[in-house]
Write a protein that holds these residues in place. Structure first.
Motif, PDB file in Angstrom:
ATOM      1  N   GLY A 173      23.172  34.227  29.031  1.00 22.23           N
ATOM      2  CA  GLY A 173      22.900  33.447  27.837  1.00 22.23           C
ATOM      3  C   GLY A 173      22.354  32.079  28.171  1.00 22.23           C
ATOM      4  N   GLU A 174      22.206  31.244  27.142  1.00 21.12           N
ATOM      5  CA  GLU A 174      21.631  29.925  27.316  1.00 21.12           C
ATOM      6  C   GLU A 174      22.592  28.967  28.014  1.00 21.12           C
ATOM      7  OE1 GLU A 174      18.523  29.280  26.682  1.00 21.12           O
ATOM      8  OE2 GLU A 174      18.309  31.333  26.023  1.00 21.12           O
ATOM      9  N   GLU A 175      23.905  29.204  27.905  1.00 24.94           N
ATOM     10  CA  GLU A 175      24.883  28.352  28.546  1.00 24.94           C
ATOM     11  C   GLU A 175      25.932  29.217  29.219  1.00 24.94           C
ATOM     12  OE1 GLU A 175      26.559  25.582  25.874  1.00 24.94           O
ATOM     13  OE2 GLU A 175      24.689  24.496  25.503  1.00 24.94           O
ATOM     14  N   TYR A 176      26.568  28.657  30.262  1.00 21.87           N
ATOM     15  CA  TYR A 176      27.655  29.375  30.906  1.00 21.87           C
ATOM     16  C   TYR A 176      28.824  29.479  29.937  1.00 21.87           C
ATOM     17  CZ  TYR A 176      25.397  29.113  35.478  1.00 21.87           C
ATOM     18  OH  TYR A 176      24.531  29.273  36.524  1.00 21.87           O
ATOM     19  N   GLY A 177      29.538  30.600  30.028  1.00 19.72           N
ATOM     20  CA  GLY A 177      30.676  30.789  29.155  1.00 19.72           C
ATOM     21  C   GLY A 177      31.868  29.945  29.581  1.00 19.72           C
ATOM     22  N   GLU A 178      32.961  30.095  28.884  1.00 17.97           N
ATOM     23  CA  GLU A 178      34.168  29.344  29.196  1.00 17.97           C
ATOM     24  C   GLU A 178      34.806  29.891  30.476  1.00 17.97           C
ATOM     25  OE1 GLU A 178      38.490  28.238  27.160  1.00 17.97           O
ATOM     26  OE2 GLU A 178      36.925  29.281  26.002  1.00 17.97           O
ATOM     27  N   PHE A 179      35.260  28.993  31.325  1.00 22.05           N
ATOM     28  CA  PHE A 179      35.879  29.410  32.581  1.00 22.05           C
ATOM     29  C   PHE A 179      37.302  29.897  32.340  1.00 22.05           C
ATOM     30  CE2 PHE A 179      32.396  27.046  34.360  1.00 22.05           C
ATOM     31  CZ  PHE A 179      32.140  27.686  35.555  1.00 22.05           C
ATOM     32  N   ALA A 180      37.632  31.032  32.963  1.00 23.69           N
ATOM     33  CA  ALA A 180      38.966  31.612  32.856  1.00 23.69           C
ATOM     34  C   ALA A 180      39.557  31.766  34.251  1.00 23.69           C
ATOM     35  CB  ALA A 180      38.907  32.971  32.163  1.00 23.69           C
ATOM     36  N   ASN A 181      40.860  31.522  34.381  1.00 21.31           N
ATOM     37  CA  ASN A 181      41.534  31.628  35.668  1.00 21.31           C
ATOM     38  C   ASN A 181      41.800  33.088  35.995  1.00 21.31           C
ATOM     39  OD1 ASN A 181      43.286  31.501  37.895  1.00 21.31           O
ATOM     40  ND2 ASN A 181      44.058  29.512  37.254  1.00 21.31           N
ATOM     41  N   GLN A 182      41.181  33.586  37.072  1.00 16.07           N
ATOM     42  CA  GLN A 182      41.336  34.979  37.481  1.00 16.07           C
ATOM     43  C   GLN A 182      42.348  35.142  38.615  1.00 16.07           C
ATOM     44  OE1 GLN A 182      39.596  37.515  35.891  1.00 16.07           O
ATOM     45  NE2 GLN A 182      38.984  35.859  34.521  1.00 16.07           N
TER      46      GLN A 182
ATOM     47  N   SER B 255      30.494  43.883  46.932  1.00 21.76           N
ATOM     48  CA  SER B 255      30.235  45.110  46.178  1.00 21.76           C
ATOM     49  C   SER B 255      31.507  45.711  45.582  1.00 21.76           C
ATOM     50  CB  SER B 255      29.556  46.143  47.085  1.00 21.76           C
ATOM     51  OG  SER B 255      30.387  46.447  48.198  1.00 21.76           O
ATOM     52  N   THR B 256      32.664  45.330  46.119  1.00 21.21           N
ATOM     53  CA  THR B 256      33.923  45.912  45.633  1.00 21.21           C
ATOM     54  C   THR B 256      34.781  44.914  44.887  1.00 21.21           C
ATOM     55  OG1 THR B 256      35.017  45.465  47.749  1.00 21.21           O
ATOM     56  CG2 THR B 256      33.959  47.619  47.481  1.00 21.21           C
ATOM     57  N   GLY B 257      34.279  43.724  44.622  1.00 24.88           N
ATOM     58  CA  GLY B 257      35.059  42.750  43.872  1.00 24.88           C
ATOM     59  C   GLY B 257      34.753  41.322  44.264  1.00 24.88           C
ATOM     60  N   LEU B 258      35.591  40.424  43.790  1.00 26.29           N
ATOM     61  CA  LEU B 258      35.470  39.002  44.078  1.00 26.29           C
ATOM     62  C   LEU B 258      36.523  38.638  45.124  1.00 26.29           C
ATOM     63  CD1 LEU B 258      34.483  36.103  43.512  1.00 26.29           C
ATOM     64  CD2 LEU B 258      36.073  36.059  41.567  1.00 26.29           C
ATOM     65  N   PHE B 259      36.104  37.999  46.200  1.00 25.85           N
ATOM     66  CA  PHE B 259      37.004  37.697  47.302  1.00 25.85           C
ATOM     67  C   PHE B 259      37.329  36.208  47.331  1.00 25.85           C
ATOM     68  CE2 PHE B 259      34.760  41.540  48.288  1.00 25.85           C
ATOM     69  CZ  PHE B 259      35.747  42.374  48.813  1.00 25.85           C
TER      70      PHE B 259
ATOM     71  N   ARG C 239      41.340  40.172  47.434  1.00 23.72           N
ATOM     72  CA  ARG C 239      40.263  40.657  46.573  1.00 23.72           C
ATOM     73  C   ARG C 239      40.766  40.710  45.138  1.00 23.72           C
ATOM     74  NH1 ARG C 239      39.308  45.657  48.524  1.00 23.72           N
ATOM     75  NH2 ARG C 239      40.654  46.620  46.963  1.00 23.72           N
ATOM     76  N   ILE C 240      39.988  40.129  44.223  1.00 22.98           N
ATOM     77  CA  ILE C 240      40.280  40.210  42.799  1.00 22.98           C
ATOM     78  C   ILE C 240      39.497  41.390  42.252  1.00 22.98           C
ATOM     79  CG2 ILE C 240      40.245  38.984  40.608  1.00 22.98           C
ATOM     80  CD1 ILE C 240      40.086  36.376  42.259  1.00 22.98           C
ATOM     81  N   ASN C 241      40.198  42.430  41.853  1.00 22.98           N
ATOM     82  CA  ASN C 241      39.561  43.665  41.412  1.00 22.98           C
ATOM     83  C   ASN C 241      39.045  43.542  39.984  1.00 22.98           C
ATOM     84  OD1 ASN C 241      40.328  45.050  43.903  1.00 22.98           O
ATOM     85  ND2 ASN C 241      42.421  44.958  43.091  1.00 22.98           N
ATOM     86  N   SER C 242      38.197  44.470  39.591  1.00 20.76           N
ATOM     87  CA  SER C 242      37.572  44.416  38.273  1.00 20.76           C
ATOM     88  C   SER C 242      38.584  44.522  37.140  1.00 20.76           C
ATOM     89  CB  SER C 242      36.528  45.532  38.140  1.00 20.76           C
ATOM     90  OG  SER C 242      37.126  46.799  38.344  1.00 20.76           O
ATOM     91  N   ASP C 243      39.751  45.151  37.398  1.00 21.23           N
ATOM     92  CA  ASP C 243      40.779  45.262  36.362  1.00 21.23           C
ATOM     93  C   ASP C 243      41.723  44.063  36.341  1.00 21.23           C
ATOM     94  OD1 ASP C 243      42.236  45.630  38.652  1.00 21.23           O
ATOM     95  OD2 ASP C 243      42.990  47.620  38.141  1.00 21.23           O
ATOM     96  N   GLY C 244      41.441  43.047  37.166  1.00 18.01           N
ATOM     97  CA  GLY C 244      42.259  41.853  37.193  1.00 18.01           C
ATOM     98  C   GLY C 244      43.372  41.872  38.223  1.00 18.01           C
TER      99      GLY C 244
END
Length: 275
Positions: A73-82, A94-98, A108-113
């Protein structure tokens, strides 16, 4: 970040992208068209030590945890603590956020949280999956574990395309084992994943094209705090908060006055054309 009018005028010829800079005061997002620097804003307030970006998300590491936001989108969304625990480095794989904490624990932070702990290091300096730069070794992410991949006192890694590692002993590339490419202390390395890479050493900036490395003149006599490739450009930020951009026709720079920049990432914007 940009108004619709600015996107049409500012990026009419070259396309636009956004450069994200982690600083002591927060996450600064700068609009860039080729090597032209546009407006910038503080998208997250609070100390940020590392930033990573994909086409859909931006992630930042903070003393309070890992925060993510949408980049659609035109602006970044609201930041959420993962990840509500201290984080010193982040990287999308490729398998998540490290992420890694100050004790060197990588998760690793998986796609399901959910969160998967991968292992311990002697202290993480940077994450560029599948590689991690740590005080005691390069580590490779393999499934749910970390595998030591050699070297020591590793300051930075580039994990896409040909792997690179910047260490206090030299710049290394991975072929039949780690091979020294340049001698001397190196603090930073970044690659476009294809034929071009940059590294910052004690003797300044170096560029590698198809595995041939040469010194590259930098436009200002200031220490480089972070460097990154993306969307057809190379972006670097200096210790004084000066943003430097190279879109293929030499470096241009603008002093933004950012306080203590520590990390930089280039968003997946419109591909730049320099015809």
């Amino acid at each position: 970040m940009q108004t619709l009018i600015e996107k049409r005028v500012f990026g009419e010829q070259f396309g636009t992208t956004e450069v994200c800079i982690a600083t002591e005061l927060g996450l600064v997002v700068v609009s860039v068209s080729a090597d032209q620097v546009g407006e910038f804003s503080l998208s997250y307030k609070g100390a940020v030590s590392s930033v990573a970006v994909t086409a859909e998300r931006v992630a930042i590491s903070t003393p309070d945890g890992v925060y993510t936001a949408s980049t659609d989108g035109e602006e970044y969304g609201e930041f959420a603590n993962q990840f509500p625990s201290e984080s010193v480095a982040v990287g999308f794989g490729s398998t998540g956020l490290f992420t890694a904490d100050s004790d060197g624990v990588v998760s690793r932070i998986n796609s399901d949280g959910s969160v998967t702990s991968l292992g311990d290091t002697a202290g993480v300096r940077s994450i560029d999956p599948p590689l991690i730069a740590a005080a005691d070794s390069v580590y490779r992410i393999s499934g749910d574990e970390l595998i030591e991949a050699g070297l020591s006192d590793v300051n930075d890694v580039s994990g896409i395309g040909t792997p690179f590692a910047a260490t206090t002993d030299g710049l290394y590339t991975l072929g039949n084992g780690w091979m020294e490419t340049l001698d001397g202390p190196f603090s930073l390395v970044a690659s476009d994943g294809h034929e071009r890479a940059h590294a910052v050493g004690e003797d300044g900036l170096f560029v590698g094209v198809n595995d041939v490395w040469d010194a590259e003149p930098f436009p200002v006599d200031e220490p480089i705090s972070a460097i990154a490739h993306g969307s057809g450009i190379v972006a670097a930020v200096t210790a004084s908060g000066r943003l430097c951009i190279n879109a293929g026709d030499g470096w241009r720079h603008q002093l933004l006055g950012l306080k203590r920049p520590t990390s930089i990432a280039v968003a997946h914007g419109d591909e730049i054309s320099v015809d």
